[in-house]
Write a protein that holds these residues in place. Structure first.
Motif, PDB file in Angstrom:
ATOM      1  N   TRP A  49      23.269  52.015  38.615  1.00  0.00           N
ATOM      2  CA  TRP A  49      23.733  51.793  39.987  1.00  0.00           C
ATOM      3  C   TRP A  49      25.215  52.162  40.053  1.00  0.00           C
ATOM      4  O   TRP A  49      25.942  52.009  39.072  1.00  0.00           O
ATOM      5  CB  TRP A  49      23.480  50.348  40.453  1.00  0.00           C
ATOM      6  N   THR A  50      25.616  52.702  41.212  1.00  0.00           N
ATOM      7  CA  THR A  50      26.955  53.305  41.312  1.00  0.00           C
ATOM      8  C   THR A  50      27.560  53.062  42.696  1.00  0.00           C
ATOM      9  O   THR A  50      26.871  53.275  43.705  1.00  0.00           O
ATOM     10  CB  THR A  50      26.846  54.836  41.109  1.00  0.00           C
ATOM     11  N   ILE A  51      28.809  52.623  42.700  1.00  0.00           N
ATOM     12  CA  ILE A  51      29.616  52.648  43.935  1.00  0.00           C
ATOM     13  C   ILE A  51      30.619  53.787  43.725  1.00  0.00           C
ATOM     14  O   ILE A  51      31.643  53.606  43.075  1.00  0.00           O
ATOM     15  CB  ILE A  51      30.318  51.296  44.181  1.00  0.00           C
ATOM     16  N   GLY A  52      30.251  54.968  44.184  1.00  0.00           N
ATOM     17  CA  GLY A  52      31.040  56.157  43.856  1.00  0.00           C
ATOM     18  C   GLY A  52      32.057  56.538  44.918  1.00  0.00           C
ATOM     19  O   GLY A  52      32.978  57.294  44.665  1.00  0.00           O
ATOM     20  N   HIS A  53      31.832  56.071  46.138  1.00  0.00           N
ATOM     21  CA  HIS A  53      32.754  56.391  47.245  1.00  0.00           C
ATOM     22  C   HIS A  53      33.226  55.089  47.870  1.00  0.00           C
ATOM     23  O   HIS A  53      32.416  54.232  48.223  1.00  0.00           O
ATOM     24  CB  HIS A  53      32.032  57.249  48.296  1.00  0.00           C
ATOM     25  N   VAL A  54      34.559  54.929  47.954  1.00  0.00           N
ATOM     26  CA  VAL A  54      35.117  53.761  48.645  1.00  0.00           C
ATOM     27  C   VAL A  54      36.216  54.260  49.573  1.00  0.00           C
ATOM     28  O   VAL A  54      37.045  55.083  49.160  1.00  0.00           O
ATOM     29  CB  VAL A  54      35.740  52.751  47.651  1.00  0.00           C
ATOM     30  N   SER A  55      36.166  53.809  50.826  1.00  0.00           N
ATOM     31  CA  SER A  55      37.258  54.169  51.740  1.00  0.00           C
ATOM     32  C   SER A  55      37.778  52.880  52.357  1.00  0.00           C
ATOM     33  O   SER A  55      37.037  52.103  52.953  1.00  0.00           O
ATOM     34  CB  SER A  55      36.704  55.125  52.807  1.00  0.00           C
ATOM     35  N   LEU A  56      39.070  52.609  52.140  1.00  0.00           N
ATOM     36  CA  LEU A  56      39.699  51.402  52.697  1.00  0.00           C
ATOM     37  C   LEU A  56      40.506  51.823  53.908  1.00  0.00           C
ATOM     38  O   LEU A  56      41.172  52.862  53.895  1.00  0.00           O
ATOM     39  CB  LEU A  56      40.624  50.762  51.649  1.00  0.00           C
ATOM     40  N   HIS A  57      40.472  50.996  54.937  1.00  0.00           N
ATOM     41  CA  HIS A  57      41.290  51.279  56.123  1.00  0.00           C
ATOM     42  C   HIS A  57      42.263  50.134  56.329  1.00  0.00           C
ATOM     43  O   HIS A  57      41.849  48.973  56.276  1.00  0.00           O
ATOM     44  CB  HIS A  57      40.386  51.414  57.363  1.00  0.00           C
ATOM     45  N   PRO A  58      43.543  50.434  56.552  1.00  0.00           N
ATOM     46  CA  PRO A  58      44.130  51.785  56.714  1.00  0.00           C
ATOM     47  C   PRO A  58      44.681  52.357  55.417  1.00  0.00           C
ATOM     48  O   PRO A  58      45.494  53.281  55.451  1.00  0.00           O
ATOM     49  CB  PRO A  58      45.275  51.529  57.701  1.00  0.00           C
ATOM     50  N   ASP A  59      44.276  51.802  54.258  1.00  0.00           N
ATOM     51  CA  ASP A  59      44.579  52.479  52.987  1.00  0.00           C
ATOM     52  C   ASP A  59      46.101  52.584  52.760  1.00  0.00           C
ATOM     53  O   ASP A  59      46.646  53.656  52.524  1.00  0.00           O
ATOM     54  CB  ASP A  59      43.977  53.906  53.058  1.00  0.00           C
ATOM     55  N   ALA A  60      46.750  51.405  52.862  1.00  0.00           N
ATOM     56  CA  ALA A  60      48.229  51.398  52.732  1.00  0.00           C
ATOM     57  C   ALA A  60      48.658  50.231  51.838  1.00  0.00           C
ATOM     58  O   ALA A  60      48.047  49.150  51.872  1.00  0.00           O
ATOM     59  CB  ALA A  60      48.861  51.254  54.107  1.00  0.00           C
ATOM     60  N   HIS A  61      49.727  50.437  51.082  1.00  0.00           N
ATOM     61  CA  HIS A  61      50.167  49.426  50.116  1.00  0.00           C
ATOM     62  C   HIS A  61      50.452  48.075  50.780  1.00  0.00           C
ATOM     63  O   HIS A  61      50.189  47.023  50.210  1.00  0.00           O
ATOM     64  CB  HIS A  61      51.459  49.907  49.426  1.00  0.00           C
ATOM     65  N   SER A  62      51.038  48.102  51.968  1.00  0.00           N
ATOM     66  CA  SER A  62      51.532  46.838  52.561  1.00  0.00           C
ATOM     67  C   SER A  62      50.653  46.332  53.678  1.00  0.00           C
ATOM     68  O   SER A  62      51.123  45.619  54.572  1.00  0.00           O
ATOM     69  CB  SER A  62      52.969  47.066  53.068  1.00  0.00           C
ATOM     70  N   ILE A  63      49.370  46.747  53.657  1.00  0.00           N
ATOM     71  CA  ILE A  63      48.482  46.258  54.729  1.00  0.00           C
ATOM     72  C   ILE A  63      47.201  45.695  54.112  1.00  0.00           C
ATOM     73  O   ILE A  63      46.561  46.365  53.291  1.00  0.00           O
ATOM     74  CB  ILE A  63      48.113  47.393  55.704  1.00  0.00           C
ATOM     75  N   VAL A  64      46.856  44.488  54.489  1.00  0.00           N
ATOM     76  CA  VAL A  64      45.580  43.905  54.044  1.00  0.00           C
ATOM     77  C   VAL A  64      44.462  44.749  54.662  1.00  0.00           C
ATOM     78  O   VAL A  64      44.430  44.921  55.898  1.00  0.00           O
ATOM     79  CB  VAL A  64      45.463  42.443  54.528  1.00  0.00           C
ATOM     80  N   PRO A  65      43.580  45.347  53.826  1.00  0.00           N
ATOM     81  CA  PRO A  65      42.569  46.256  54.394  1.00  0.00           C
ATOM     82  C   PRO A  65      41.584  45.521  55.322  1.00  0.00           C
ATOM     83  O   PRO A  65      40.954  44.545  54.924  1.00  0.00           O
ATOM     84  CB  PRO A  65      41.851  46.817  53.180  1.00  0.00           C
ATOM     85  N   GLY A  66      41.501  46.061  56.538  1.00  0.00           N
ATOM     86  CA  GLY A  66      40.595  45.459  57.526  1.00  0.00           C
ATOM     87  C   GLY A  66      39.176  45.989  57.372  1.00  0.00           C
ATOM     88  O   GLY A  66      38.217  45.390  57.835  1.00  0.00           O
TER      89      GLY A  66
END
Ligand code: HGY
Ligand code: MN
Ligand code: MN
Length: 400
Positions: free
Chosen positions: A252-269
């Motif tokens: 089993w694989t989680i091969g693609h992850v996209s975090l928004h907004p993908d920034a150091h100082s923002i808790v990903p929504g």
């Protein structure tokens, strides 16, 4: 035996890797419908025509070289992963072309050739052969999107000037696909040929956790609705819960992850990620699906995240045809006595879809260090030629 021409075969295989050459080793970047993919298919059509085959692109861009009479179909795919090897798919297409051409040149059995589109699943799972085999309608496929949100309909429209109707599978009496193993077993055993007994099943979906985007400095940990933390907790829990369901062959694989907004100082929504799992047993795939869905919902509830799960794509585990396999085994024993084995396929292939339409079989050659879906993918050319000769030998046996 059909007098295949190894030099011609290897020269064309190296020529094909020019399309989308990554500049790293022999790697290629040739995703479905990319400029490199379409150019490669047009080049391939030219080689098929020169071999005396009638070329035809179907509505999704799968390219057929037709013998024009009842024939064995052979081939694979010429699209690649976002970072692909020069042999994944391409080997099966070029080996099929060499056998078809050499057979035609010497009055041998008729062989047709195919390069399926989007086997690598930019839009789904072995999309081109899934549509051709009727498992997914063209209308449903047109609803698919890639990881960047590009629609399948939009992508395939870039080939509309080349494409025609679907090719009728009734003109073929079987399918054989030659492919690199993409795993370590043949290479580590010093063997040069694998005859595939069965291909695993697969499930694939996109999962989204939606929380609350917020300041990474001022938002206390206990007040966060952090989508990445949801993903991390989900992953830890399924790994624990799978323990009493899986076997050493399950993956089993989680091969693609996209975090928004993908920034150091923002808790990903938002966290969007791929969830893919494979096994040879359909019941086990179903049990894993239950765990995945239950665990995702449980984590979302606990962490006050919204959960959405996209359509689940998948293919069932598929046994290869005994008669075609016997021809491959006989040819393997002749070409590589004592240096071949029967084995399962942990990778998915177009043969799974074609096997729903006609008897199908697969032949593997070793992958150096078991590497694939990476620019480093490679195979000793002596093994490539040995595989080609086994393929030709099997066609000969089937004619006999
Ligand atoms: O993922 C697979 O198994 C195939 O290489 N697309
Ligand atoms: Mn492949
Ligand atoms: Mn692949």
């Amino acid at each position: 035996m059909i007098p295949v021409n190894p030099e011609r075969f290897l020269a064309e295989l190296h020529e094909l890797r020019r399309f989308g050459a990554s500049g790293v080793g022999k790697g290629v970047v040739r995703p479905a419908y990319s400029k490199a993919d379409i150019e490669a298919r047009q080049w391939l059509a030219g080689r098929m025509k020169a071999a005396g085959l009638k070329t035809h692109f179907d509505p999704v861009g799968s390219l057929f070289g037709l013998a024009g009479e009842k024939s064995l179909l052979m081939g694979s795919h010429s699209d690649s992963q976002p970072e692909g090897g020069w042999l994944d798919g391409a080997l099966g297409v070029m080996a099929a072309l060499e056998v078809a051409r050499a057979s035609r040149e010497t009055g041998g059995p008729p062989v047709s050739v195919v390069s399926f589109q989007d086997e690598e699943g930019r839009f789904g799972v072995t999309t081109g052969s899934t549509v051709w085999s009727g498992k997914l309608s063209l209308e449903a496929a047109d609803e698919l999107t890639d990881r960047d949100g590009v629609g399948f309909a939009e992508a395939r429209a870039s080939m509309a000037h080349l494409t025609g109707d679907f090719v009728d599978p009734a003109q073929f009496d079987g399918f054989i696909e030659m492919h690199i193993e993409q795993g370590p077993w043949l290479y580590e055993a010093g063997e040069s040929v694998g005859v595939v007994e069965s291909i695993v099943g697969i499930r694939d979906m996109r999962i989204t956790f939606e929380g609350e985007q917020n300041h990474a400095g001022t938002t206390p940990m206990h007040r966060r609705r952090d989508a990445f933390q949801g993903l991390a907790e989900f992953n830890a829990r399924i790994n624990a819960r799978f323990r009493n369901v899986v076997t050493p062959a399950t993956v089993w694989t989680i091969g693609h992850v996209s975090l928004h907004p993908d920034a150091h100082s923002i808790v990903p929504g938002r966290a969007v990620f791929s969830m893919q799992w494979r096994d040879g047993d359909a019941g086990r795939l179903a049990r894993m699906e239950e765990i995945i869905r239950e665990t995702a919902q449980e984590v979302a509830t606990e962490r006050e995240l919204d959960l959405s799960i996209g359509p689940m794509l998948g293919l069932e585990p598929m046994d290869m045809d005994a008669h075609l396999r016997a021809a491959l085994e006989g040819a393997a024993e002749e070409a590589a006595p004592g240096r071949w084995r029967r084995m399962p396929s942990g990778a998915l292939h177009d043969a799974t879809n074609v096997a729903r339409l006609m008897p199908s079989a697969m032949l593997f050659v070793p992958s150096i260090d078991g590497i694939s879906h990476a620019f480093e993918e490679d195979t000793d050319e002596r093994d490539l030629v040995a595989g080609l000769k086994v393929l030709a030998g099997a066609v000969e046996r089937l004619q006999g």
